[in-house]
Design an enzyme around this catalytic site. Structure first.
Site, PDB file in Angstrom:
ATOM      1  N   HIS A  54       0.843  -1.197   0.000  1.00 22.42           N
ATOM      2  CA  HIS A  54       0.000   0.000   0.000  1.00 22.42           C
ATOM      3  C   HIS A  54       0.875   1.243   0.000  1.00 22.42           C
ATOM      4  O   HIS A  54       1.572   1.518   0.970  1.00 22.42           O
ATOM      5  CB  HIS A  54      -0.925   0.009   1.218  1.00 22.42           C
ATOM      6  N   SER A  55       0.833   1.974  -1.100  1.00 25.57           N
ATOM      7  CA  SER A  55       1.647   3.189  -1.198  1.00 25.57           C
ATOM      8  C   SER A  55       1.003   4.324  -0.408  1.00 25.57           C
ATOM      9  O   SER A  55      -0.216   4.516  -0.445  1.00 25.57           O
ATOM     10  CB  SER A  55       1.819   3.600  -2.659  1.00 25.57           C
ATOM     11  N   CYS A  68      -9.598   9.516  -4.521  1.00 17.93           N
ATOM     12  CA  CYS A  68      -8.927   8.267  -4.889  1.00 17.93           C
ATOM     13  C   CYS A  68      -9.602   7.119  -4.144  1.00 17.93           C
ATOM     14  O   CYS A  68     -10.559   7.321  -3.407  1.00 17.93           O
ATOM     15  CB  CYS A  68      -7.433   8.333  -4.553  1.00 17.93           C
ATOM     16  N   CYS A  70      -7.636   5.026  -2.240  1.00 19.00           N
ATOM     17  CA  CYS A  70      -6.554   4.539  -1.368  1.00 19.00           C
ATOM     18  C   CYS A  70      -7.014   4.223   0.048  1.00 19.00           C
ATOM     19  O   CYS A  70      -6.686   3.162   0.597  1.00 19.00           O
ATOM     20  CB  CYS A  70      -5.413   5.551  -1.333  1.00 19.00           C
ATOM     21  N   GLN A  73      -9.030   1.122   0.137  1.00 17.07           N
ATOM     22  CA  GLN A  73      -8.201  -0.065  -0.063  1.00 17.07           C
ATOM     23  C   GLN A  73      -7.412  -0.407   1.196  1.00 17.07           C
ATOM     24  O   GLN A  73      -7.261  -1.583   1.540  1.00 17.07           O
ATOM     25  CB  GLN A  73      -7.254   0.145  -1.238  1.00 17.07           C
ATOM     26  N   GLU A  95       4.654   8.756  -1.372  1.00 18.35           N
ATOM     27  CA  GLU A  95       3.436   9.565  -1.506  1.00 18.35           C
ATOM     28  C   GLU A  95       3.228  10.058  -2.935  1.00 18.35           C
ATOM     29  O   GLU A  95       4.180  10.402  -3.638  1.00 18.35           O
ATOM     30  CB  GLU A  95       3.537  10.765  -0.553  1.00 18.35           C
ATOM     31  N   GLY A  96       1.956  10.077  -3.357  1.00 19.69           N
ATOM     32  CA  GLY A  96       1.620  10.645  -4.655  1.00 19.69           C
ATOM     33  C   GLY A  96       2.240   9.910  -5.829  1.00 19.69           C
ATOM     34  O   GLY A  96       2.701  10.541  -6.783  1.00 19.69           O
ATOM     35  N   ASP A 129       4.161   7.277 -13.137  1.00 15.63           N
ATOM     36  CA  ASP A 129       4.336   6.606 -11.849  1.00 15.63           C
ATOM     37  C   ASP A 129       5.820   6.579 -11.522  1.00 15.63           C
ATOM     38  O   ASP A 129       6.610   5.963 -12.234  1.00 15.63           O
ATOM     39  CB  ASP A 129       3.775   5.188 -11.910  1.00 15.63           C
ATOM     40  N   ARG A 131       7.094   5.490  -8.588  1.00 12.99           N
ATOM     41  CA  ARG A 131       7.374   4.595  -7.471  1.00 12.99           C
ATOM     42  C   ARG A 131       8.359   3.486  -7.830  1.00 12.99           C
ATOM     43  O   ARG A 131       8.426   3.046  -8.972  1.00 12.99           O
ATOM     44  CB  ARG A 131       6.071   3.962  -6.976  1.00 12.99           C
TER      45      ARG A 131
END
Length: 219
Positions: A54-55, A68, A70, A73, A95-96, A129, A131
């Site tokens: 989970h980001s 969102c 998030c 989830q 984040e983000g 993205d 990440r």
């Protein structure tokens, strides 16, 4: 960059039950990530662990934003792990989608003026993205986990885990939290990022407490 290390842990009672919170840190940058662990996660070779990557999303997770999915989830994943009595949630602190909180707010401003979530990132000079999920594979390894049942709609998480040697034996969908504020965002993630997002717009209009005033007129 040096490899992340396991540095601290403690009990963490939550509304979903008692977890162990495990802290991880890069020794050079001091960048931190955490994992919430419930139950006996050993022997994942024979009994794959229910897991969620989970980001971090301050606006969704802590401030209950509806822009969102998030926060929905996060709570759903913790509840499912609790019901299973065994599992891991990695709280991936990027984040983000990796651009940081302030840049996410800037991206939100662009979205207020008509851009989608991908267009806004690109306009700010970022990739869709940013990440790095490889660190999550390293965290699984430090926890002694080699096989997971992954709660995700994101194919990039699955691909990165497999390439890093973590066997994703099952993908468990996490389609929750759709509402009138985030339907476009979810559509963009599905169409432009390949996320496995299932829409049932009529059902979500009927079920979502935020959408009761916007139920489409049936002809």
């Amino acid at each position: 960059m040096s490899k992340i290390q396991r540095v601290a842990e403690a009990n963490l009672p939550t509304e979903f039950g008692l977890f162990r919170i495990v802290g991880f840190e890069f020794p050079d940058t001091k960048k931190e990530h955490v994992a919430l662990v419930m139950g006996d996660i050993s022997n994942s070779e024979e009994n794959p662990v229910l897991a969620r990557i989970h980001s971090e999303c301050l606006t969704g997770d802590a401030l209950h934003s509806l822009k969102c999915d998030c926060g929905f989830q996060l709570s759903t994943a913790l509840r499912q792990i609790s019901e299973a009595g065994r599992g891991v949630l990695i709280y991936h602190r990027e984040e983000g989608r990796g651009i940081g909180l302030i840049n996410k707010i800037r991206a939100y401003s662009l979205q207020d003026n008509g851009m989608d979530t991908i267009e806004a990132n690109l306009a700010l000079g970022f990739a869709a993205d940013e990440r790095n999920f490889k660190v999550c594979a390293d965290i699984f390894e430090l926890l002694g986990i080699c096989k997971v049942r992954l709660l995700t709609n994101n194919p990039a998480k699955i691909d990165t885990m497999k390439k890093a040697g973590i066997n994703v034996v099952e993908r468990i969908p996490l389609n929750v939290g759709e509402n009138r504020y985030n339907t476009g965002y979810l559509d963009t993630k599905a169409k432009k990022m390949g996320h496995y997002i299932v829409h049932d717009n009529e059902k979500h209009y009927l079920d979502c407490p935020y959408c009761q005033s916007e139920i489409p007129n049936k002809k």
